[in-house]
Enzyme design. Structure first.
Site, PDB file in Angstrom:
ATOM      1  N   SER A 139       0.876  -1.177   0.000  1.00  0.00           N
ATOM      2  CA  SER A 139       0.000   0.000   0.000  1.00  0.00           C
ATOM      3  C   SER A 139       0.907   1.218   0.000  1.00  0.00           C
ATOM      4  O   SER A 139       2.061   1.150   0.433  1.00  0.00           O
ATOM      5  CB  SER A 139      -0.869   0.010   1.253  1.00  0.00           C
ATOM      6  OG  SER A 139      -1.495   1.267   1.404  1.00  0.00           O
ATOM      7  N   TYR A 152      -1.826  -1.043  10.721  1.00  0.00           N
ATOM      8  CA  TYR A 152      -1.976  -1.278   9.275  1.00  0.00           C
ATOM      9  C   TYR A 152      -0.796  -0.678   8.500  1.00  0.00           C
ATOM     10  O   TYR A 152      -0.183  -1.357   7.676  1.00  0.00           O
ATOM     11  CB  TYR A 152      -3.295  -0.686   8.765  1.00  0.00           C
ATOM     12  CG  TYR A 152      -3.463  -0.863   7.273  1.00  0.00           C
ATOM     13  CD1 TYR A 152      -3.733  -2.119   6.739  1.00  0.00           C
ATOM     14  CD2 TYR A 152      -3.319   0.214   6.400  1.00  0.00           C
ATOM     15  CE1 TYR A 152      -3.870  -2.296   5.356  1.00  0.00           C
ATOM     16  CE2 TYR A 152      -3.463   0.047   5.028  1.00  0.00           C
ATOM     17  CZ  TYR A 152      -3.737  -1.212   4.513  1.00  0.00           C
ATOM     18  OH  TYR A 152      -3.851  -1.394   3.154  1.00  0.00           O
TER      19      TYR A 152
HETATM   20  N1  LIG Z   1      -8.878  -0.680  -0.678  1.00  0.00           N
HETATM   21  C1  LIG Z   1      -7.844   0.114  -0.505  1.00  0.00           C
HETATM   22  O1  LIG Z   1      -7.996   1.349  -0.420  1.00  0.00           O
HETATM   23  C2  LIG Z   1      -6.444  -0.456  -0.473  1.00  0.00           C
HETATM   24  C3  LIG Z   1      -5.362   0.416  -0.640  1.00  0.00           C
HETATM   25  C4  LIG Z   1      -4.070  -0.085  -0.599  1.00  0.00           C
HETATM   26  C5  LIG Z   1      -3.858  -1.432  -0.388  1.00  0.00           C
HETATM   27  N2  LIG Z   1      -4.932  -2.272  -0.224  1.00  0.00           N
HETATM   28  C6  LIG Z   1      -4.647  -3.692   0.030  1.00  0.00           C
HETATM   29  O2  LIG Z   1      -5.221  -4.469  -1.006  1.00  0.00           O
HETATM   30  C7  LIG Z   1      -5.555  -5.769  -0.499  1.00  0.00           C
HETATM   31  C8  LIG Z   1      -6.987  -6.096  -0.881  1.00  0.00           C
HETATM   32  O3  LIG Z   1      -7.842  -5.126  -0.287  1.00  0.00           O
HETATM   33  P1  LIG Z   1      -9.287  -4.788  -0.858  1.00  0.00           P
HETATM   34  O4  LIG Z   1      -9.377  -3.333  -0.997  1.00  0.00           O
HETATM   35  O5  LIG Z   1      -9.618  -5.637  -2.004  1.00  0.00           O
HETATM   36  O6  LIG Z   1     -10.150  -5.201   0.448  1.00  0.00           O
HETATM   37  P2  LIG Z   1     -11.506  -6.027   0.602  1.00  0.00           P
HETATM   38  O7  LIG Z   1     -12.480  -5.683  -0.481  1.00  0.00           O
HETATM   39  O8  LIG Z   1     -11.938  -5.803   2.018  1.00  0.00           O
HETATM   40  O9  LIG Z   1     -11.056  -7.542   0.427  1.00  0.00           O
HETATM   41  C9  LIG Z   1     -10.206  -8.135   1.358  1.00  0.00           C
HETATM   42  C10 LIG Z   1     -10.016  -9.597   1.029  1.00  0.00           C
HETATM   43  O10 LIG Z   1      -9.137 -10.162   2.021  1.00  0.00           O
HETATM   44  C11 LIG Z   1      -9.770 -11.306   2.572  1.00  0.00           C
HETATM   45  N3  LIG Z   1      -9.426 -11.519   3.963  1.00  0.00           N
HETATM   46  C12 LIG Z   1      -9.461 -10.619   4.967  1.00  0.00           C
HETATM   47  N4  LIG Z   1      -9.212 -11.221   6.148  1.00  0.00           N
HETATM   48  C13 LIG Z   1      -9.033 -12.532   5.864  1.00  0.00           C
HETATM   49  C14 LIG Z   1      -8.760 -13.681   6.658  1.00  0.00           C
HETATM   50  N5  LIG Z   1      -8.673 -13.615   8.005  1.00  0.00           N
HETATM   51  N6  LIG Z   1      -8.626 -14.880   6.054  1.00  0.00           N
HETATM   52  C15 LIG Z   1      -8.748 -14.977   4.699  1.00  0.00           C
HETATM   53  N7  LIG Z   1      -8.992 -13.931   3.901  1.00  0.00           N
HETATM   54  C16 LIG Z   1      -9.156 -12.727   4.487  1.00  0.00           C
HETATM   55  C17 LIG Z   1     -11.262 -11.058   2.421  1.00  0.00           C
HETATM   56  O11 LIG Z   1     -11.959 -12.310   2.379  1.00  0.00           O
HETATM   57  P3  LIG Z   1     -12.969 -12.881   3.492  1.00  0.00           P
HETATM   58  O12 LIG Z   1     -13.502 -11.727   4.272  1.00  0.00           O
HETATM   59  O13 LIG Z   1     -14.003 -13.618   2.682  1.00  0.00           O
HETATM   60  O14 LIG Z   1     -12.129 -13.810   4.309  1.00  0.00           O
HETATM   61  C18 LIG Z   1     -11.323 -10.360   1.070  1.00  0.00           C
HETATM   62  O15 LIG Z   1     -11.351 -11.300   0.045  1.00  0.00           O
HETATM   63  C19 LIG Z   1      -5.300  -5.703   1.014  1.00  0.00           C
HETATM   64  O16 LIG Z   1      -4.043  -6.288   1.297  1.00  0.00           O
HETATM   65  C20 LIG Z   1      -5.282  -4.220   1.305  1.00  0.00           C
HETATM   66  O17 LIG Z   1      -4.495  -3.911   2.434  1.00  0.00           O
HETATM   67  C21 LIG Z   1      -6.215  -1.819  -0.272  1.00  0.00           C
END
Ligand SMILES: NC(=O)c1ccc[n+]([C@@H]2O[C@H](COP(=O)([O-])OP(=O)(O)OC[C@H]3O[C@@H](n4cnc5c(N)ncnc54)[C@H](OP(=O)(O)O)[C@@H]3O)[C@@H](O)[C@H]2O)c1
Length: 259
Positions: A139, A152
């Site tokens: 990130s 985080y």
């Molecule tokens: N959205 C942003 O603004 C942003 C910015 C920078 C980086 N990121 C990074 O991008 C990645 C994806 O984020 P996103 O935005 O797509 O978030 P999201 O829509 O909340 O999706 C998160 C995913 O991670 C899985 N996950 C979370 N906890 C888990 C656990 N205990 N066991 C297994 N799976 C788990 C969730 O699946 P389940 O809940 O079904 O388990 C879901 O599939 C993350 O690493 C996040 O830090 C996001």
């Protein structure tokens, strides 16, 4: 020869779902990991209906310390090896670290750091054998300290540092290693983190499918880092212009005011 797959964590939502779509549309067989099995099954059906190889669905909670064992077992049972590993699963929690639940915050470390490290090291021999690659979701938060989301931001600093170091170790073995460092991406992330209304700036948003496309291209081109979005690309450069104490005060001032 053993069949090869792309293992994608966090495939049930957001960027992970889009990464699964991009990898599948480029001819990769995918293995999908997350807790919500209904979402994974629906995605697997969608990808299979488009003519791709049947995805492998692995329901798994990455907060558990045996998650890596369970994923490895599922892949062995399916008779496949990992060619590409996408450590995408992750979450953050908004608020003062000293006030939020400690166990929940330790689970950020379990998912964002522990599981990511475990899967990377555990499958390294398969990635080397298959001359594949690793795509880790960092990130822009990994470049700076984050009062108001301390664990985080620190977890993403780990992802950035670990991924870059691994890139150096794995380069002579023919394995590509790329870290993706998005800014704000509209997904379920914000709700799960408990963001205050108006915290995110829509101007900086990059859609999950665009992040996934750029990440895939970056990995295949063996880029060190992918920073999706014009402004986000500037952030690491801009950060070098200011003393760390100034950045700390600025981020703290902004995030703590939004609480
Ligand atoms: N959205 C942003 O603004 C942003 C910015 C920078 C980086 N990121 C990074 O991008 C990645 C994806 O984020 P996103 O935005 O797509 O978030 P999201 O829509 O909340 O999706 C998160 C995913 O991670 C899985 N996950 C979370 N906890 C888990 C656990 N205990 N066991 C297994 N799976 C788990 C969730 O699946 P389940 O809940 O079904 O388990 C879901 O599939 C993350 O690493 C996040 O830090 C996001």
């Amino acid at each position: 020869m053993t069949e090869r797959v792309t293992l994608i964590t966090g495939a049930s939502a957001g960027i992970g779902t889009e990464l699964a779509r991009v990898f599948a549309s480029n001819g990769h067989r995918v293995a999908l990991v997350a807790r919500r099995v209904d979402r994974l099954t629906a995605l697997a059906d969608e990808l299979a209906a488009k003519g791709g190889a049947a995805p492998i669905v692995i329901p798994c909670d990455l907060q558990q310390t045996d998650a890596g064992d369970r994923i490895a077992e599922a892949l062995t049972t399916a008779g496949v090896e990992v060619e590409y590993l996408v450590n995408n699963a992750g979450f953050g929690l908004f608020g003062l670290a000293i006030e939020r639940d400690r166990a929940e915050q330790l689970n950020i470390i379990n998912v964002n750091i522990r599981a990511m490290t475990d899967l990377t090291l555990r499958f390294a021999d398969q990635l080397i054998r298959n001359r594949g690659g690793i795509l880790n979701l960092g990130s822009i938060a990994g470049f700076l300290p984050g009062p108001g989301m301390a664990v985080y931001y620190a977890s993403k600093a780990y992802v950035l540092s670990f991924t870059e170091a691994l890139r150096c170790e794995l380069a002579p073995k023919g394995v590509r290693v790329t870290v993706v460092c998005p800014g704000p991406v509209p997904s379920e992330f914000q709700d799960r983190a408990g963001f205050a209304p108006g915290f995110d700036s829509a101007i900086l948003n990059v859609a999950p499918d665009e992040v996934a496309r750029q990440a895939y291209r970056g990995l295949m081109a063996n880029k060190r880092a992918v920073l999706p979005g014009a402004f986000i690309k500037l952030v690491p450069f801009l950060l070098r212009l200011f003393p760390r104490s100034f950045i700390l005060t600025a981020v703290g001032g902004f995030q703590l005011r939004k609480r």
